[in-house]
Design a protein around this motif. Structure first.
Motif, PDB file in Angstrom:
ATOM      1  N   PHE A 105      83.917  53.510  17.691  1.00 39.43           N
ATOM      2  CA  PHE A 105      83.278  54.699  18.225  1.00 39.43           C
ATOM      3  C   PHE A 105      81.839  54.429  18.655  1.00 39.43           C
ATOM      4  CE2 PHE A 105      86.775  56.087  15.703  1.00 39.43           C
ATOM      5  CZ  PHE A 105      87.305  57.126  16.430  1.00 39.43           C
ATOM      6  N   GLN A 106      81.322  55.425  19.373  1.00 35.74           N
ATOM      7  CA  GLN A 106      79.990  55.262  19.944  1.00 35.74           C
ATOM      8  C   GLN A 106      78.895  55.310  18.885  1.00 35.74           C
ATOM      9  OE1 GLN A 106      79.064  58.209  22.888  1.00 35.74           O
ATOM     10  NE2 GLN A 106      76.999  57.472  23.182  1.00 35.74           N
ATOM     11  N   ASP A 107      78.942  56.355  18.042  1.00 34.74           N
ATOM     12  CA  ASP A 107      77.822  56.592  17.140  1.00 34.74           C
ATOM     13  C   ASP A 107      78.118  55.996  15.769  1.00 34.74           C
ATOM     14  OD1 ASP A 107      75.758  57.447  15.655  1.00 34.74           O
ATOM     15  OD2 ASP A 107      76.098  59.591  15.933  1.00 34.74           O
ATOM     16  N   ALA A 110      77.941  58.294  12.701  1.00 35.05           N
ATOM     17  CA  ALA A 110      78.920  59.348  12.440  1.00 35.05           C
ATOM     18  C   ALA A 110      80.303  58.789  12.181  1.00 35.05           C
ATOM     19  CB  ALA A 110      78.981  60.316  13.625  1.00 35.05           C
ATOM     20  N   SER A 111      80.510  57.508  12.471  1.00 32.76           N
ATOM     21  CA  SER A 111      81.874  57.004  12.403  1.00 32.76           C
ATOM     22  C   SER A 111      82.222  56.422  11.032  1.00 32.76           C
ATOM     23  CB  SER A 111      82.117  55.956  13.497  1.00 32.76           C
ATOM     24  OG  SER A 111      81.246  54.875  13.333  1.00 32.76           O
ATOM     25  N   LEU A 112      81.273  56.442  10.092  1.00 35.51           N
ATOM     26  CA  LEU A 112      81.567  55.972   8.737  1.00 35.51           C
ATOM     27  C   LEU A 112      81.321  57.126   7.770  1.00 35.51           C
ATOM     28  CD1 LEU A 112      79.589  52.606   8.948  1.00 35.51           C
ATOM     29  CD2 LEU A 112      82.005  52.940   9.368  1.00 35.51           C
ATOM     30  N   ASN A 113      82.289  57.399   6.904  1.00 36.36           N
ATOM     31  CA  ASN A 113      82.145  58.485   5.933  1.00 36.36           C
ATOM     32  C   ASN A 113      80.969  58.183   5.002  1.00 36.36           C
ATOM     33  OD1 ASN A 113      82.382  60.372   3.898  1.00 36.36           O
ATOM     34  ND2 ASN A 113      84.617  60.317   3.906  1.00 36.36           N
ATOM     35  N   PRO A 114      79.916  59.041   5.015  1.00 35.22           N
ATOM     36  CA  PRO A 114      78.706  58.727   4.248  1.00 35.22           C
ATOM     37  C   PRO A 114      78.930  58.668   2.746  1.00 35.22           C
ATOM     38  CG  PRO A 114      78.616  60.965   5.115  1.00 35.22           C
ATOM     39  CD  PRO A 114      79.794  60.295   5.758  1.00 35.22           C
ATOM     40  N   ARG A 115      80.035  59.229   2.256  1.00 32.14           N
ATOM     41  CA  ARG A 115      80.252  59.263   0.815  1.00 32.14           C
ATOM     42  C   ARG A 115      81.141  58.132   0.312  1.00 32.14           C
ATOM     43  NH1 ARG A 115      78.408  63.814  -1.751  1.00 32.14           N
ATOM     44  NH2 ARG A 115      77.370  65.096  -0.208  1.00 32.14           N
ATOM     45  N   TRP A 116      81.569  57.285   1.209  1.00 34.37           N
ATOM     46  CA  TRP A 116      82.434  56.184   0.784  1.00 34.37           C
ATOM     47  C   TRP A 116      81.643  54.888   0.780  1.00 34.37           C
ATOM     48  CZ3 TRP A 116      88.164  56.095   2.625  1.00 34.37           C
ATOM     49  CH2 TRP A 116      88.764  57.326   2.321  1.00 34.37           C
ATOM     50  N   ARG A 117      81.979  54.032  -0.188  1.00 36.19           N
ATOM     51  CA  ARG A 117      81.416  52.693  -0.153  1.00 36.19           C
ATOM     52  C   ARG A 117      82.061  51.913   0.992  1.00 36.19           C
ATOM     53  NH1 ARG A 117      78.529  51.445  -4.915  1.00 36.19           N
ATOM     54  NH2 ARG A 117      79.054  52.905  -6.562  1.00 36.19           N
ATOM     55  N   GLU A 124      90.530  51.317   3.965  1.00 42.02           N
ATOM     56  CA  GLU A 124      91.389  52.474   4.211  1.00 42.02           C
ATOM     57  C   GLU A 124      92.637  52.134   5.036  1.00 42.02           C
ATOM     58  OE1 GLU A 124      89.909  55.842   6.458  1.00 42.02           O
ATOM     59  OE2 GLU A 124      90.962  57.160   5.073  1.00 42.02           O
ATOM     60  N   TYR A 159      76.565  51.701   0.463  1.00 45.04           N
ATOM     61  CA  TYR A 159      76.965  52.872   1.239  1.00 45.04           C
ATOM     62  C   TYR A 159      76.469  52.714   2.677  1.00 45.04           C
ATOM     63  CZ  TYR A 159      78.410  55.267  -2.966  1.00 45.04           C
ATOM     64  OH  TYR A 159      79.077  55.627  -4.108  1.00 45.04           O
ATOM     65  N   HIS A 161      74.622  54.357   4.662  1.00 46.85           N
ATOM     66  CA  HIS A 161      73.233  54.629   5.050  1.00 46.85           C
ATOM     67  C   HIS A 161      72.296  53.485   4.722  1.00 46.85           C
ATOM     68  CE1 HIS A 161      73.015  55.743   0.776  1.00 46.85           C
ATOM     69  NE2 HIS A 161      71.760  55.401   0.886  1.00 46.85           N
ATOM     70  N   ARG A 175      86.535  47.591   9.984  1.00 44.65           N
ATOM     71  CA  ARG A 175      87.570  48.573   9.660  1.00 44.65           C
ATOM     72  C   ARG A 175      88.667  48.571  10.720  1.00 44.65           C
ATOM     73  NH1 ARG A 175      85.785  54.640   9.635  1.00 44.65           N
ATOM     74  NH2 ARG A 175      85.108  53.993  11.699  1.00 44.65           N
TER      75      ARG A 175
END
Lengths: 357, 319
Positions: A105-107, A110-117, A124, A159, A161, A175
């Motif tokens: 994805f572009q961004d 936004a393309s990685l779930n912030p709450r997942w390691r 996944e 994480y 971020h 991924r």
């Protein structure tokens, strides 16, 4: 396997994607408004050979991302078909398998779930498709994927971020590679990144393509990126392909007036092209596209035929162009003098912002 | 800082020790240890909740036992004030019941009603919000119109209505038996809308994000996307609303009891104690309302602080 190599991995046949953008039914009834459809993609066909990169280029709103999302299965086509290895991607398969296809994805924020390691993010696809049998096996696979995109296996504990944009894009590539897809849809993979990082990501993509035999559908508005990556190129305008063929041929001899103007907008440091013409005006609304050739309001070569009759794609020396003026010989291909010195420059040193030649 | 796997070759004690060692290094515990305010809040909430649960064991008197209550001891001030009796540390109420004991028993009821009602509205609201936000279309419209209609009535009215209907069904003299259950259901059902709205709006934001699209391309099922991807990203505000709602639920119970449809007067709760005591505040018997009030404030404040901390601690970006 031998005939597999020749068969196209992806074939998009007369793809239409229309969105209903009508007002709510009650308001339509009261104000006597008609239904409105937005023709995001309006009859696009192309095929992508194994191991190559097909790029779609165009201005914002020309439908290139919609094509990408339809190919990835995020939109169901309104009409037309998307064949993945000869099978319609939207039909359920008897063995329950899915097209071996992934998306970048572009961004990257936004393309990685912030709450997942990171290790869980990359694992996944492995878990969903049950590709590993034990926790240790998953961990080893994740470590290998991280190394493949030049990250450290220890990064898996962090994480999203904690990473920069370029590193995050590497994570999303890792991924995408996890369930060993044959085909990657890359929707503006570098446009959210710093210029210095763009080249790294593009070179990573090239290396992975070479090593894993991947096929790419690359969406970009950045002509430099496309020059660097694409084997085949499709130029889109208002949901239609206006010119498609080998990328080098189009870059060197753009035939369609839109392509010519698009290539003219590339900044030129040496200022040796005094006759640059800029693309004027805005893209018309895809809800009410102009009749005839949709490009005619902005085209310097438009005549009465262009204003009434939509042009079809016709072949001109290996390239297909949809333009009456080209068909009638009213415009000749503009021959570009791409800098030979720049062409000799090893690919990995070409900065993606510099003029793509 | 990956935690070592539990060593299965050692005995049960060794394994238990390993699990505790892993917990000791867990992010949540580390964040907890570094925040003195949170530690104090946890201690206060812990003491209040534990003493409420253990009320029958630690309360000096039994306020339900009419035999031990004597009007002779009515309206005694706290023990340290002139005229106080050391047998009643926080004084007595109108009927001569020990304030400390009634507060302990009262917070038991309040905590039970509050927690159960909030849990009920949380489950209802989060489920409705997720389904409405992710499903969209007709499902969304129907659920949100129901929420709109409910919002036009004050929550207390919904609770009254619910309470009335249920009491009518169980009208055979046994309504006291079900009073607690009915009031939990009434308050829980009247408060789900806030949760649903908040969860729906964050679901709408999250479902458009690329990580959800990535999961869809990978072939993750809708249910798994909802529960594993979207739900954790919508829970932050929900935790805070839940802690605020706990206070509202406790007060709602007090209001219903005041209106006579809540708990019977024989079953004291913090809300009823405050309300009854409030009527005697100007006659000088301040202890009847101040002590239950302070207990309620401490309880709500400490739970709120814990909720705030939990929200931040569960957000990896702030860790």
């Amino acid at each position: 396997m031998s005939e597999d190599i020749l068969a196209p991995v992806l074939e998009v046949d007369n793809l239409h994607k229309w969105f209903d953008v009508s007002k709510p039914p009650l308001q339509r009834l009261i104000e006597r408004l008609p239904r409105q459809t937005l023709k995001a993609v309006d009859g696009v066909s192309f095929r992508i050979e194994r191991g190559t990169t097909f790029a779609l280029v165009g201005e914002s709103g020309c439908g290139k991302s919609t094509v990408a999302q339809a190919v990835a299965g995020l939109h169901k086509p309104t009409r037309g078909a998307i064949l993945f290895e000869g099978i319609d991607r939207d039909l359920p398969r008897p063995d329950g398998s899915r097209p071996e296809l992934q998306m970048i994805f572009q961004d990257p924020f936004a393309s990685l779930n912030p709450r997942w390691r990171v290790r869980d993010i990359i694992a996944e696809p492995l878990r969903v498709h049950r590709l590993t049998r034990s926790r240790a096996e998953t961990r080893a696979a994740v470590a290998e994927l991280l190394e493949q995109v030049r990250l450290s296996p220890a990064d898996g504990e962090k994480y999203p971020h904690e990473f920069s944009g370029g590193q995050r894009q590497r994570i999303s590539i890792a991924r995408a590679l996890a369930n060993k897809p044959k085909f990657l849809v890359c929707d503006e993979p570098t446009s959210a990144l710093d210029v210095s990082v763009q080249a790294q990501i593009l070179n990573l993509m090239k290396r992975l393509q070479r090593e894993l035999g991947l096929t790419y559908l690359l969406i970009s508005h950045n002509l430099a990126v496309i020059y660097h990556m694409a084997d085949e190129l499709g130029v889109m305008y208002l949901g239609r392909l206006v010119e498609t063929g080998p990328a080098r041929e189009i870059f060197n001899r753009p035939r369609h007036p839109y392509t010519q103007l698009l290539l003219d907008t590339i900044p030129d440091i040496s200022l040796d092209r005094p006759h640059r013409t800029f693309l004027k005006g805005e893209v018309p609304s895809p809800i009410a596209p102009p009749p005839g050739c949709t490009f005619h309001p902005r085209c310097p070569h438009a005549n009465d035929r262009c204003r009434t009759e939509p042009p079809r794609l016709e072949s001109f020396g290996g390239v297909k162009v949809a333009c009456h003026a080209v068909g009638e010989g009213r415009i000749v291909p503009a021959v570009r003098e791409w800098r030979p010195a720049a062409r000799r420059t090893p690919v990995r040193r070409v900065s993606p912002v510099a003029r793509p030649a | 800082m990956s935690a070592p796997d539990v060593d299965t070759t050692r005995g049960f004690l060794g394994r238990t020790r390993d699990i505790f060692a892993r917990m000791g290094r867990h992010d949540l515990w580390l964040s907890f240890r570094s925040k003195p305010v949170v530690i104090v809040a946890a201690i206060v909430a812990g003491v209040l909740i534990l003493s409420a649960l253990a009320a029958p064991l630690i309360a000096p008197h039994d306020p339900y036992d009419m035999a031990s209550v004597s009007l002779l001891y009515a309206e005694l001030p706290p023990a340290w004030v002139d005229g106080g009796d050391p047998a009643f540390p926080l004084g007595t109420d109108l009927q001569g019941r020990d304030m400390l004991s009634t507060i302990l028993y009262g917070s038991r009821t309040s905590i039970l009603v509050g927690a159960a009602a909030v849990a009920l509205s949380l489950v209802l609201g989060v489920a409705a919000g997720l389904v409405a936000g992710y499903g969209g279309g007709v499902v969304d419209s129907v659920l949100m119109r129901i929420a709109d209609i409910q919002l036009t009535f004050p929550a207390i009215l919904i609770a009254l209505l619910f309470d009335g209907v249920v009491s009518a069904i169980f009208s055979h003299g046994s309504s006291d038996q079900y009073a607690l259950l009915v009031i939990i259901l009434a308050i829980g059902v009247s408060n789900w809308v806030l949760f649903a709205r908040v969860v729906r709006s964050s679901t709408l934001v999250e479902k458009g994000k690329d990580y959800v699209k990535a999961a869809r391309v990978t072939g993750v099922s809708s249910l798994a996307i909802l529960l594993k991807h979207i739900l954790p990203n919508t829970l932050g505000p929900v935790l805070v609303i839940a802690t605020i709602n706990l206070a509202l639920a406790i007060l709602g119970e007090a209001t219903l009891s005041f209106l006579g449809v809540g708990l019977p007067p024989t079953q004291p709760s913090l809300g009823t104690l405050i309300r009854i005591g409030n009527e005697y505040l100007f006659s000088g018997a301040w202890w009847m309302t101040i002590f239950p009030g302070v207990t309620l404030i401490l309880l709500v404040l400490s739970v709120n602080l814990l909720g705030d901390w939990l929200r931040d601690a569960l957000n990896p970006k702030l860790r």
